[in-house]
Design an enzyme around this catalytic site. Structure first.
Site, short mmCIF file in Angstrom:
data_model
loop_
_atom_site.label_atom_id
_atom_site.label_comp_id
_atom_site.label_asym_id
_atom_site.label_seq_id
_atom_site.Cartn_x
_atom_site.Cartn_y
_atom_site.Cartn_z
N SER A 99 0.81 -1.22 0.00
CA SER A 99 0.00 0.00 0.00
C SER A 99 0.85 1.27 0.00
O SER A 99 0.40 2.32 -0.47
CB SER A 99 -0.93 0.01 1.22
OG SER A 99 -0.18 -0.01 2.43
N ASP B 211 -1.80 7.96 8.49
CA ASP B 211 -2.03 7.31 9.78
C ASP B 211 -0.67 6.83 10.24
O ASP B 211 0.32 7.02 9.55
CB ASP B 211 -3.08 6.18 9.69
CG ASP B 211 -2.69 5.09 8.71
OD1 ASP B 211 -1.50 4.69 8.67
OD2 ASP B 211 -3.57 4.62 7.97
N HIS C 32 1.24 4.78 7.54
CA HIS C 32 1.30 5.19 6.13
C HIS C 32 1.77 6.64 6.01
O HIS C 32 1.16 7.53 6.59
CB HIS C 32 -0.07 5.04 5.45
CG HIS C 32 -0.53 3.63 5.35
ND1 HIS C 32 -1.28 3.02 6.33
CD2 HIS C 32 -0.31 2.69 4.39
CE1 HIS C 32 -1.53 1.76 5.98
NE2 HIS C 32 -0.95 1.54 4.80
#
Length: 424
Positions: free
Chosen positions: A40, A326, A329
């Site tokens: 991600s 967050d 990330h």
């Protein structure tokens, strides 16, 4: 007239001494022939589906999203896709390969095959798997997944014996016991086929311990037999423990061919997926960026264990991962490491990437490319660069000659002036 060459020489030396070219903690590339595998933190497609679209989710610079040089999937990893039903077909090709994934299978997920199993064994499996991937991608351009077809002549089907949480193992497949067998003391076989790739990474796994079923203990025994070459690959259970063991995997690099999977005891396992390796290349070390969580979650160091010179360079941040989107990330330190993908660099080493190929105060360890104060020496399989002392020797000779000339001229003029004064 005589002073000008010496002035230029001394100016060059002073200029070089004032030039700083330290290794930088980034991943980069020599040219445009590179590829990144990720999750991600480099999945541009995942960001497109977020609402609102927010590129701070990634550690990758958004300018690289349209490069066509990235294969990444949020929530996944190459290891996870290799073994489990949660699958993404990682596919990419390049001379210089970079990996920034692995965090989606860590102790935080606490995976083990059975309730009495061991996540430590799976961390060991992860390290062994990535060792094979990194070593082989230093000599292959292309990586992708392929399905492995197999033929089992019995009536039993594959069973989801090994599962935990949302993760269900499907590579290798377990063939359930035939209904007419009263226990697991039997021999059974299945044919499988590898075709279309130069080489393949496939799993060969056993339960290394005493497996209990209906008051009986069994020793696992699994073999792969290459029917074309006669080569046998096998594992037998050697541990006497009855709890705290799990599925130990070895990761074989096999050629195309017709194979027979053989079980002498317990359940038969057959590979269903393989890493497909294609297009051999000149040795080019891969680069691996540490893939870990914020300290609030437990991570592992298996990609670091797997990434060893000379086939791999490991890059890591010195601080805790703290994202801006967050906590997991968008970390500034890892964003900085990936920023090196925005430009070409001439030299790579264990300490980092050198931006220039002329001089540096740091000796490159395990250097690759056009390295500072170095010259390329091509060995048959591993091109490396090593220190070339010739420029320094020549500079020393020139300086020595210049000093001698200056001393001779000074003595000459002193003697000549003394003679003139004496004559006067």
């Amino acid at each position: 007239m005589f002073l000008l060459p010496r002035f230029v020489l001394v100016s060059c030396i002073i200029g070089s001494l004032g030039f700083d070219n330290p290794p930088t903690n980034v991943v980069s590339h020599l040219n445009g022939d590179w590829f990144l595998f990720g999750d991600s933190r480099s999945d541009c497609n995942h960001v497109v589906t977020t609402n609102p679209r927010n590129y701070s989710y990634m550690d990758l610079n958004p300018a690289l999203c349209g490069s066509g040089k990235i294969s990444s999937k949020a929530g996944n990893s190459i290891f996870r896709s290799f073994h489990f039903t949660d699958f993404y077909n990682y596919t990419g090709e390049g001379q210089q390969i970079i990996f920034y994934e692995g965090v989606n299978f860590t102790p935080y997920h606490a995976f083990k095959c059975t309730t009495s199993g061991s996540n430590d064994i799976w961390m060991q499996n992860k390290g062994l798997f990535y060792t094979q991937v990194y070593k082989n991608m230093a000599v292959y351009r292309s990586l992708t997944f392929v399905n492995v077809p197999y033929v089992y002549n019995g009536s039993a089907q594959s069973t989801a014996l090994c599962k935990s949480g949302s993760l269900v193992l499907n590579n290798p497949a377990y063939i359930a016991r035939e209904a007419n067998f009263g226990d697991y003391y039997y021999k059974v076989e299945a044919d499988f086929y590898l075709s279309g790739c130069d080489e393949y990474i496939v799993p060969l796994c056993i339960f290394n311990g005493k497996f209990l079923s209906n008051t009986k203990y069994y020793d696992d025994s699994q073999y792969y037999f290459n029917k074309d070459t006669g080569v046998i690959y096998g594992l037998n259970s050697t541990e006497t423990i009855t709890t705290g063991f799990d599925f130990n995997c070895h990761y074989l690099v096999l050629p195309s061919g017709n194979y027979l999977a053989i079980s002498n005891e317990l359940l038969l396992t057959v590979p269903t997926k393989a890493i497909c390796l294609n297009k051999r290349k000149d040795f080019t070390p891969v680069q691996v960026v540490d893939s870990r969580w914020n300290n609030a979650r437990q991570s592992d160091n298996m990609t670091a264990v797997a990434c060893q010179p000379p086939y791999c360079y490991f890059r890591n941040s010195t601080t805790n991962y703290v994202g801006v989107y967050d906590i997991n990330h968008g970390d500034a330190g890892f964003t900085s490491i990936l920023s090196g993908l925005l430009y070409d660099s001439p030299c790579f080493s264990q300490q980092g990437v050198f931006r220039y190929d002329n001089v540096s105060s740091v000796w490159p360890l395990y250097p690759y490319g056009r390295c500072p104060t170095a010259a390329d020496i091509n060995t048959p399989d591993v091109p490396i660069c090593v220190y070339d002392p010739l420029p320094i020797i020549l500079l020393g000779i020139l300086l020595s000659v210049a000093v001698i000339i200056i001393v001779v001229l000074l003595l000459y003029f002193m003697v000549d002036n003394g003679t003139r004064l004496h004559d006067a």
